[in-house]
Design an enzyme around this catalytic site. Sequence first.
Site, mmCIF file in Angstrom:
data_model
loop_
_atom_site.group_PDB
_atom_site.id
_atom_site.type_symbol
_atom_site.label_atom_id
_atom_site.label_comp_id
_atom_site.label_asym_id
_atom_site.label_seq_id
_atom_site.Cartn_x
_atom_site.Cartn_y
_atom_site.Cartn_z
ATOM 1 N N ASP A 131 0.858 -1.181 0.000
ATOM 2 C CA ASP A 131 0.000 0.000 0.000
ATOM 3 C C ASP A 131 0.894 1.231 0.000
ATOM 4 O O ASP A 131 2.084 1.144 0.338
ATOM 5 C CB ASP A 131 -0.929 0.009 1.224
ATOM 6 C CG ASP A 131 -2.216 0.778 0.970
ATOM 7 O OD1 ASP A 131 -3.290 0.155 0.896
ATOM 8 O OD2 ASP A 131 -2.154 2.018 0.828
ATOM 9 N N LEU B 120 -6.366 -5.205 -5.083
ATOM 10 C CA LEU B 120 -7.443 -4.368 -4.546
ATOM 11 C C LEU B 120 -7.174 -2.883 -4.714
ATOM 12 O O LEU B 120 -8.101 -2.077 -4.567
ATOM 13 C CB LEU B 120 -7.621 -4.651 -3.045
ATOM 14 C CG LEU B 120 -7.828 -6.097 -2.604
ATOM 15 C CD1 LEU B 120 -7.800 -6.171 -1.079
ATOM 16 C CD2 LEU B 120 -9.142 -6.650 -3.130
ATOM 17 N N SER C 126 -11.171 4.290 -5.343
ATOM 18 C CA SER C 126 -12.499 3.732 -5.100
ATOM 19 C C SER C 126 -13.542 4.822 -5.302
ATOM 20 O O SER C 126 -13.489 5.872 -4.663
ATOM 21 C CB SER C 126 -12.582 3.181 -3.673
ATOM 22 O OG SER C 126 -13.867 2.672 -3.417
ATOM 23 N N SER D 149 -15.851 -4.741 -10.259
ATOM 24 C CA SER D 149 -16.996 -4.095 -9.615
ATOM 25 C C SER D 149 -18.248 -4.256 -10.459
ATOM 26 O O SER D 149 -18.170 -4.370 -11.700
ATOM 27 C CB SER D 149 -16.696 -2.603 -9.423
ATOM 28 O OG SER D 149 -17.842 -1.892 -9.014
ATOM 29 N N ASN D 150 -19.388 -4.223 -9.798
ATOM 30 C CA ASN D 150 -20.662 -4.169 -10.515
ATOM 31 C C ASN D 150 -20.749 -2.933 -11.408
ATOM 32 O O ASN D 150 -21.498 -2.915 -12.389
ATOM 33 C CB ASN D 150 -21.831 -4.183 -9.539
ATOM 34 C CG ASN D 150 -21.821 -3.044 -8.539
ATOM 35 O OD1 ASN D 150 -20.833 -2.853 -7.810
ATOM 36 N ND2 ASN D 150 -22.896 -2.281 -8.465
ATOM 37 N N HIS D 151 -19.945 -1.904 -11.108
ATOM 38 C CA HIS D 151 -20.019 -0.670 -11.889
ATOM 39 C C HIS D 151 -19.427 -0.825 -13.290
ATOM 40 O O HIS D 151 -19.636 0.048 -14.135
ATOM 41 C CB HIS D 151 -19.392 0.476 -11.106
ATOM 42 C CG HIS D 151 -20.116 0.727 -9.824
ATOM 43 N ND1 HIS D 151 -21.429 1.153 -9.784
ATOM 44 C CD2 HIS D 151 -19.737 0.547 -8.523
ATOM 45 C CE1 HIS D 151 -21.818 1.257 -8.522
ATOM 46 N NE2 HIS D 151 -20.814 0.884 -7.755
ATOM 47 N N TYR E 47 -15.046 5.328 -13.140
ATOM 48 C CA TYR E 47 -14.634 4.226 -12.266
ATOM 49 C C TYR E 47 -15.066 2.883 -12.858
ATOM 50 O O TYR E 47 -14.276 1.924 -12.914
ATOM 51 C CB TYR E 47 -15.243 4.425 -10.881
ATOM 52 C CG TYR E 47 -15.078 3.263 -9.938
ATOM 53 C CD1 TYR E 47 -13.841 2.967 -9.384
ATOM 54 C CD2 TYR E 47 -16.166 2.468 -9.577
ATOM 55 C CE1 TYR E 47 -13.689 1.902 -8.510
ATOM 56 C CE2 TYR E 47 -16.026 1.413 -8.698
ATOM 57 C CZ TYR E 47 -14.784 1.127 -8.173
ATOM 58 O OH TYR E 47 -14.629 0.071 -7.312
ATOM 59 N N CYS F 50 -19.660 -4.494 -0.366
ATOM 60 C CA CYS F 50 -18.843 -5.180 0.638
ATOM 61 C C CYS F 50 -18.729 -4.290 1.865
ATOM 62 O O CYS F 50 -18.133 -3.207 1.815
ATOM 63 C CB CYS F 50 -17.472 -5.495 0.072
ATOM 64 S SG CYS F 50 -16.491 -6.545 1.170
ATOM 65 N N ARG G 60 -31.147 -1.305 -0.703
ATOM 66 C CA ARG G 60 -30.461 -1.891 -1.858
ATOM 67 C C ARG G 60 -29.531 -3.014 -1.440
ATOM 68 O O ARG G 60 -29.437 -4.051 -2.107
ATOM 69 C CB ARG G 60 -29.685 -0.816 -2.620
ATOM 70 C CG ARG G 60 -28.807 -1.372 -3.749
ATOM 71 C CD ARG G 60 -28.130 -0.268 -4.536
ATOM 72 N NE ARG G 60 -27.016 -0.781 -5.323
ATOM 73 C CZ ARG G 60 -27.136 -1.360 -6.522
ATOM 74 N NH1 ARG G 60 -28.323 -1.532 -7.066
ATOM 75 N NH2 ARG G 60 -26.065 -1.790 -7.178
#
Length: 278
Positions: free
Chosen positions: A34, A71, A75, A111-113, A137, A167, A175
């Site tokens: 990181d 990861l 974000s 991601s779902n995005h 994103y 998460c 939702r």
Amino acid sequence: MATERVLVTGAAGRIGTMLRPRLAKPGRVLRLLDVAPLEPAGQDEEAVVASITDLSALEEACAGIDAVVHLAGRSGESTWDEISALNINGTYNVLEAARRQGVRRVVFASSNHAVGFHPRDGDEAPDYLFPAPDTYYGVSKAAGEALGALYHHRYGLDVVCLRILTCAERPTDPRALATWLSPGDAARLVEASLTAPSPGFRVAWGVSDNTRGWFSQREARALGYEPSDDAEAYAAELTAQFGEPDLALADHAFVGGPFTTSVYDADRQIADRQISEA
């Protein structure tokens, strides 16, 4: 027994912090990377301060590594320059460093995005939905999946892309009764992605076994994922607070939820952030 070494990028972030203790097990060393300094907890952890924008540092971090859990990145929505530098070029750097060092597998936090503008049509959202990103994103996550496919097909790298939904420690809005991924299930899904024999290139939803869920779990279960948690345990509390979900609202009508609305337009997000930081 040979020691397995797993590099976790973005290890100081929200999901990295959740996964860190849950991925620890005998015979495995976690190398935690990181930009924020991290203190290793014991002999089975190593800490590396580096940015995913630095290919040389990543190549060094990948030395001796068996698998990468990627990861790191920005974000949420931001400027195109920041998203492309961190999320697209950064993911390229991770995959390229892994390839150069002979790493066998990368688990990518998608991601779902990446598919946010797909509507809820009454059927289960299938695995491998075609990209329909809802933000810059989301574009970066679709690009990361495409890069993963390239590195698998051209170089033989196993790449598992997890389209992670909500998460969090617990669902906090209606939702999330459909989209929640508990920390425990997140770890179970990543563990399955790390240990599935020769997965090749895969795309799977990252979601718990929610009663109200509408996302396929076939591909995740094929990897060996066995979810244990269900957001329905929080349903009475959340519906008492918010009422029953209105499925006509963008929150519930699209895979990307509110990210499909004008609130998440990049210019507006940037302006709101500047105001909050003033």
